[in-house]
Design an enzyme around this catalytic site. Structure first.
Site, PDB file in Angstrom:
ATOM      1  N   GLU A  42       0.832  -1.214   0.000  1.00 58.10           N
ATOM      2  CA  GLU A  42       0.000   0.000   0.000  1.00 58.10           C
ATOM      3  C   GLU A  42       0.860   1.254   0.000  1.00 58.10           C
ATOM      4  OE1 GLU A  42      -3.000   2.090  -0.701  1.00 58.10           O
ATOM      5  OE2 GLU A  42      -3.488  -0.001  -0.278  1.00 58.10           O
ATOM      6  N   GLU A  49       1.793   6.238  -7.230  1.00 54.54           N
ATOM      7  CA  GLU A  49       0.759   7.169  -7.677  1.00 54.54           C
ATOM      8  C   GLU A  49       1.216   8.618  -7.522  1.00 54.54           C
ATOM      9  OE1 GLU A  49      -2.962   6.293  -5.808  1.00 54.54           O
ATOM     10  OE2 GLU A  49      -3.264   4.492  -7.022  1.00 54.54           O
TER      11      GLU A  49
END
Length: 93
Positions: A42, A49
């Site tokens: 994560e 991103e």
């Protein structure tokens, strides 16, 4: 990040359920390793991103692929982790 918080809630649930179902030491270790891998994935997804967003302001098919692959990796790892937890719990029933 919202997804990190969701994984954190799942981790707390894991700790409670491991006590409730009286997991053996090795089962707890396996679950902790898998949880650490999910948290790591994560965090890497968030980093990927962020870097993609930093490098391009316009739509890019390659940027979309990079983001989707990173998110997909987290999803696959989370699903596998839940499956392993279910296998351990099933053995306790």
């Amino acid at each position: 990040q919202l997804n990190f918080r969701i994984h954190l809630v799942g981790f707390i649930f894991l700790l409670i359920s491991s006590y409730f179902f009286q997991f053996e030491k090795w089962e707890v270790i396996v679950c902790l390793i898998l949880s650490a891998l999910v948290f790591f994935a994560e965090l890497m997804n968030t980093a990927i991103e962020s870097v993609v967003d930093l490098t391009t302001q316009e739509f890019s098919e390659l940027a979309k692929i990079a983001k989707d692959c990173a998110a997909g990796a987290v999803l696959v790892l989370a699903i596998i982790s839940v499956c392993i937890w279910c296998i351990i719990v099933y053995g306790k029933l």
